[in-house]
Design an enzyme around this catalytic site. Structure first.
Site, mmCIF file in Angstrom:
data_model
loop_
_atom_site.group_PDB
_atom_site.id
_atom_site.type_symbol
_atom_site.label_atom_id
_atom_site.label_comp_id
_atom_site.label_asym_id
_atom_site.label_seq_id
_atom_site.Cartn_x
_atom_site.Cartn_y
_atom_site.Cartn_z
ATOM 1 N N GLU A 190 -0.968 -15.149 -3.524
ATOM 2 C CA GLU A 190 -1.229 -13.887 -4.206
ATOM 3 C C GLU A 190 -1.383 -14.139 -5.699
ATOM 4 O O GLU A 190 -1.287 -15.273 -6.174
ATOM 5 C CB GLU A 190 -0.108 -12.879 -3.920
ATOM 6 C CG GLU A 190 -0.004 -12.503 -2.453
ATOM 7 C CD GLU A 190 0.929 -11.339 -2.203
ATOM 8 O OE1 GLU A 190 1.025 -10.451 -3.075
ATOM 9 O OE2 GLU A 190 1.559 -11.300 -1.140
ATOM 10 N N HIS A 206 0.746 -1.561 -9.962
ATOM 11 C CA HIS A 206 -0.040 -2.403 -9.065
ATOM 12 C C HIS A 206 -1.512 -2.120 -9.326
ATOM 13 O O HIS A 206 -1.930 -0.961 -9.393
ATOM 14 C CB HIS A 206 0.311 -2.118 -7.606
ATOM 15 C CG HIS A 206 -0.116 -3.212 -6.685
ATOM 16 N ND1 HIS A 206 -1.439 -3.440 -6.364
ATOM 17 C CD2 HIS A 206 0.597 -4.164 -6.023
ATOM 18 C CE1 HIS A 206 -1.517 -4.474 -5.547
ATOM 19 N NE2 HIS A 206 -0.300 -4.936 -5.329
ATOM 20 N N ARG A 260 -0.287 -9.154 -12.447
ATOM 21 C CA ARG A 260 -0.589 -7.741 -12.233
ATOM 22 C C ARG A 260 -0.775 -6.941 -13.512
ATOM 23 O O ARG A 260 -1.613 -6.042 -13.588
ATOM 24 C CB ARG A 260 0.515 -7.106 -11.384
ATOM 25 C CG ARG A 260 0.507 -7.597 -9.954
ATOM 26 C CD ARG A 260 1.697 -7.092 -9.180
ATOM 27 N NE ARG A 260 1.610 -7.517 -7.782
ATOM 28 C CZ ARG A 260 2.565 -7.296 -6.894
ATOM 29 N NH1 ARG A 260 3.684 -6.685 -7.254
ATOM 30 N NH2 ARG A 260 2.407 -7.685 -5.652
ATOM 31 N N HIS A 289 4.319 0.915 -9.513
ATOM 32 C CA HIS A 289 4.680 0.118 -8.350
ATOM 33 C C HIS A 289 6.118 -0.386 -8.349
ATOM 34 O O HIS A 289 6.852 -0.188 -7.392
ATOM 35 C CB HIS A 289 3.723 -1.072 -8.257
ATOM 36 C CG HIS A 289 3.909 -1.938 -7.045
ATOM 37 N ND1 HIS A 289 3.840 -1.449 -5.767
ATOM 38 C CD2 HIS A 289 4.155 -3.270 -6.926
ATOM 39 C CE1 HIS A 289 4.035 -2.435 -4.900
ATOM 40 N NE2 HIS A 289 4.247 -3.543 -5.568
ATOM 41 N N ARG A 348 6.682 -8.595 -12.860
ATOM 42 C CA ARG A 348 7.109 -9.277 -11.633
ATOM 43 C C ARG A 348 5.971 -10.062 -11.002
ATOM 44 O O ARG A 348 4.846 -9.574 -10.868
ATOM 45 C CB ARG A 348 7.644 -8.258 -10.627
ATOM 46 C CG ARG A 348 8.045 -8.873 -9.293
ATOM 47 C CD ARG A 348 8.704 -7.873 -8.385
ATOM 48 N NE ARG A 348 7.802 -6.892 -7.823
ATOM 49 C CZ ARG A 348 7.029 -7.088 -6.752
ATOM 50 N NH1 ARG A 348 7.016 -8.274 -6.159
ATOM 51 N NH2 ARG A 348 6.265 -6.120 -6.297
#
Length: 519
Positions: free
Chosen positions: A115, A243, A289, A350, A385
């Site tokens: 990811e 997100h 992100r 998110h 994160r």
């Protein structure tokens, strides 16, 4: 008022709270586990992408990826703990004991995904419903484990402390100590007290204080607000991660589009089909992100279009349907065939990188009060994160905190008291006003404390929220306690705390980006 006594009161039954309950019960302690709704109603259940597991070949690279994603702000000790202890926690509970059905290749080896922000494949997954597969298995084991009492529909109202709620006047001279909580049984409308030697906040995130979010209903920062009211230290609340890819099709439907799609080769494009991320970051569409979310916002501001798109043309249709069946079905139901069409996406609130400050064993600055999972902040995520660390953090923090609590309980390291009776009001709050107030919070946070902030926007948000808090507190004082009223009260308090933290921090780092355009 009914009063219950237990060893451990766990407020929240997502992955962190449920895993803690398992560990504590197996150590021989009685556990009361509060669930807002059903066993699977938690943000953990909606996690799509996966959970980090394969780190043996290069654990130092995972540490670097976490720290890089945080814009260099992560707590190195927390990172080291997660990288060292996390994979073992996954192996012990999810693989060896529960045999969670993670995807495997033809040879039976775990299929590893990638990811955004990751320099390698290290994420295990169960199609695109990993959180559901994990929480289903863990919740079933919780319900089959002696000494755990699950309280469905029970909502914490306020924490009990010796300073505020003990019947004996002398208790206020004790060090700041938590000994349980007042809780609402939403089925009967009764408020009871649960007296506990250890109280664990595992209430999840705060995304529902924003207009657009990937979070479950009720995720308004319950743990943050309750902890604040009794004097707990909070940290990094300005770092709310958005997100980048949430479905933005016609009809207003919003749901998460996992980052794992980009890990498999999907790319972000604008309405003209241009790959706008390639000149924003060396990882392109797989950038962290915060960078992707801001790039999308800038793209939309420049073009005036309502969304950007995720282009899956590099992926074979049969692979998309096999690897991402849930997303394929949900998009198809909304009129988008992702094997033929691009997915319209926008950012949404998110994950809360900050929260109730704890040490690496879940301890807050209040005796007897712990926090784990997304509610807590050890500094692991810093300002932003890294993908697929959240479920891993839940498992790791639950295990380590439960072990530390078991040692405390064995030593008799706790202080209890008789709580004061709860006084119930007779009047009922107007549900229309409650809904309108919640919408005002969400619109205010989205418009003035969202992806890009400024001093003027935050000042306006604070003024609106302060006035609204006064209105809500007047409601709360003489109205019957309901889940909706508890959520509204905690939402406005959490929103104010996020705005205050953002206003105090003039430096753009990670998820907190300060613009001078309207300063």
């Amino acid at each position: 008022m009914r009063t219950f006594s237990t060893d451990c009161l766990v407020i929240g039954a997502g992955l962190a709270g449920s895993a803690y309950a398992l560990h504590a019960a197996r150590a021989g302690h009685a556990v009361e586990l509060l669930s807002l709704s059903g066993p699977l109603v938690a943000n953990s259940d909606w996690a799509q992408g996966g959970i980090i597991y394969e780190t043996a070949h290069d654990p130092a690279q995972l540490s670097r990826d976490i720290i890089d994603a945080s814009d260099g702000t992560s707590n190195p000790a927390a990172v080291e703990q997660l990288v060292r202890e996390g994979p073992l926690a996954v192996k012990e509970l999810l693989l060896d004991e529960l045999a969670v059905p993670f995807d495997r290749d033809a040879a039976g080896h775990l299929d590893l995904g990638r990811e955004g922000g990751h320099h390698g494949r290290r994420i295990i997954h169960a199609k695109d419903t990993t959180g559901h597969a994990i929480l289903t298995a863990v919740a079933a084991r919780v319900d089959a484990t002696p000494r755990i009492t699950r309280r469905l529909g029970w909502v914490a109202v306020d924490l009990l402390t010796l300073s505020h709620n003990a019947a004996s006047p002398a208790d206020k001279y004790e060090p700041l100590t938590c000994f349980g909580a007042y809780v609402l049984d939403t089925h009967s409308g009764e408020v009871a007290a649960i007296v506990a030697k250890k109280t664990i906040l595992a209430t999840g995130g705060l995304g529902q204080i924003y207009l657009h979010t990937t979070n479950q209903p009720g995720s308004v920062g319950h743990g943050v607000a309750m902890a604040y009211r009794v004097g707990a230290r909070l940290i990094d609340l300005e770092y709310v991660q958005f997100h980048p890819t949430v479905f933005a099709g016609a009809g207003g439907q919003r749901f998460l589009i996992t980052e794992a799609l980009r890990g498999e080769g999907a790319v972000l494009v604008n309405g003209r089909g241009q790959r706008f991320m390639d000149d924003k970051h060396p990882l392109g569409s797989l950038a962290p992100r915060d960078i992707v979310a801001r790039a999308i916002r800038e793209e939309l501001a420049a073009s005036g279009e309502p969304c950007v798109y995720l282009d899956l043309s590099a992926l074979k249709p049969e692979f998309v349907r096999e690897r991402f069946p849930s997303i394929y079905d949900r998009c198809l139901a909304a009129g988008v065939d992702i094997t033929r069409e691009r997915i319209p996406v926008v950012p949404a609130a998110h994950f809360a990188c900050g929260g109730v400050h704890t040490d690496l064993a879940g301890r807050t600055n209040i005796r007897g009060l712990n926090a784990i999972g997304e509610t807590a902040c050890t500094g692991l995520h810093g300002a932003n994160r890294l993908a697929s660390t959240s479920l891993l953090e839940c498992l790791t923090s639950a295990k380590i905190t439960a072990q530390a609590d078991a040692a405390d309980l064995a030593r008799g390291d706790f202080r209890l008291a008789q709580p004061r009776p709860w006084k119930s009001a007779a009047r009922i709050a107007d549900p229309l006003l409650l809904r309108q107030d919640m919408l005002q919070i969400q619109h205010t946070m989205w418009n003035y404390a969202g992806i890009i902030r400024s001093y003027r926007r935050l000042t306006r948000a604070r003024r609106i929220l302060l006035e609204l808090r006064e209105e809500i507190q007047s409601f709360y004082r003489d109205r019957q306690v309901t889940r909706e009223l508890i959520e509204l009260r905690n939402a406005v308090q959490t929103a104010l705390l996020v705005v205050h933290a953002a206003a105090l921090n003039p430096e753009s780092r990670g998820a907190h980006y300060v613009s001078e355009e309207s300063a």
